[in-house]
Write an enzyme that holds these catalytic residues in place. Sequence first.
Site, PDB file in Angstrom:
ATOM      1  N   HIS A  37      53.712   0.082  61.881  1.00 15.54           N
ATOM      2  CA  HIS A  37      54.284   0.085  63.234  1.00 15.54           C
ATOM      3  C   HIS A  37      54.750   1.491  63.607  1.00 15.54           C
ATOM      4  O   HIS A  37      54.422   1.999  64.697  1.00 15.54           O
ATOM      5  CB  HIS A  37      55.459  -0.894  63.291  1.00 15.54           C
ATOM      6  CG  HIS A  37      56.164  -0.920  64.605  1.00 15.54           C
ATOM      7  ND1 HIS A  37      55.961  -1.923  65.538  1.00 15.54           N
ATOM      8  CD2 HIS A  37      57.085  -0.082  65.172  1.00 15.54           C
ATOM      9  CE1 HIS A  37      56.702  -1.689  66.610  1.00 15.54           C
ATOM     10  NE2 HIS A  37      57.402  -0.580  66.408  1.00 15.54           N
ATOM     11  N   GLU A  38      55.496   2.123  62.715  1.00 18.82           N
ATOM     12  CA  GLU A  38      56.023   3.455  63.009  1.00 18.82           C
ATOM     13  C   GLU A  38      54.937   4.520  62.977  1.00 18.82           C
ATOM     14  O   GLU A  38      54.939   5.449  63.797  1.00 18.82           O
ATOM     15  CB  GLU A  38      57.147   3.803  62.029  1.00 18.82           C
ATOM     16  CG  GLU A  38      58.375   2.915  62.138  1.00 18.82           C
ATOM     17  CD  GLU A  38      58.958   2.897  63.544  1.00 18.82           C
ATOM     18  OE1 GLU A  38      58.861   3.920  64.247  1.00 18.82           O
ATOM     19  OE2 GLU A  38      59.509   1.849  63.939  1.00 18.82           O
ATOM     20  N   HIS A  41      53.132   4.696  66.283  1.00 19.22           N
ATOM     21  CA  HIS A  41      53.838   5.491  67.301  1.00 19.22           C
ATOM     22  C   HIS A  41      53.537   6.979  67.122  1.00 19.22           C
ATOM     23  O   HIS A  41      53.208   7.687  68.084  1.00 19.22           O
ATOM     24  CB  HIS A  41      55.348   5.269  67.198  1.00 19.22           C
ATOM     25  CG  HIS A  41      55.824   3.962  67.739  1.00 19.22           C
ATOM     26  ND1 HIS A  41      55.546   3.534  69.016  1.00 19.22           N
ATOM     27  CD2 HIS A  41      56.588   2.992  67.173  1.00 19.22           C
ATOM     28  CE1 HIS A  41      56.109   2.360  69.217  1.00 19.22           C
ATOM     29  NE2 HIS A  41      56.742   1.996  68.114  1.00 19.22           N
TER      30      HIS A  41
END
Length: 267
Positions: A37-38, A41
């Site tokens: 998820h990170e 980004h």
Amino acid sequence: MFSGITQWFEDLTADPSGTLITLVYVAVCILFSLILHECAHGWVALKCGDPTAKMLGRLTLNPSKHLDPFGTICMVFLHVGWAKPVPINPRNFRHYRRDYILVSLAGIVTNLLLSILSLIIAALLCRVIYSSVLLDYAREKGLQNNFLDIYHMIFPNAVYGGAFEVVSGNVNTGCEWALYVQRLFLMLAQMNLGLAVFNLIPVPPLDGYRFLDMFVFKGKLAMERSMMNIIQIVFLVICMSGILSTFLTTVNGAVFGFLCSIISVLV
């Protein structure tokens, strides 16, 4: 949160080995889901012209670079959590508003895609695990969801929880190992969908807030840091109280059931 901790201790007392195995599954799923998820980004930000995450070493699968201790604990006991936000500098974006929206949605889209991919693998594993007679009957009656929907069906819920004796009479001889693999992918599917839905909540610092601010209000939702901190603390208290649990479970169950109704054609 305390009820979640109590439940883990009760499970550990009743079934030590089974609970420890479940914790291993949960740890793997949390690491994989939060880290990607990170990273999503940071990777999208880099493609949009901002190298901040890369320069700070956040485009890595090293857990120590991403995991927030308290957010990880909440993930285990509350089934909602977070990692350390990837630092970005929107001033480096080539197209400020568009790129800000893309970066905001990157983690959510990644978790949703991981959930769908995990469900697809879980569906295909049904062909290995269950007898052809059972699968043919399920296809004839349109009951393929019975093998995937952990929110509403007995079989996948049993596999998800490790209660394999519920399905053992329907498993092909020599394919018991596949139940453990399918259990991992069902957990990945549920956890990643949960992360995607949770991060859509329009409360800072969640992705839903950034998306709402830039897509709907064109950046006009900006607020003082002190106010943002107060909102975050209140939201954290709400999460710990369990007030959100019923709402999130209802939404996750509805979306999960919808995805299963589509992906179950692969069973």
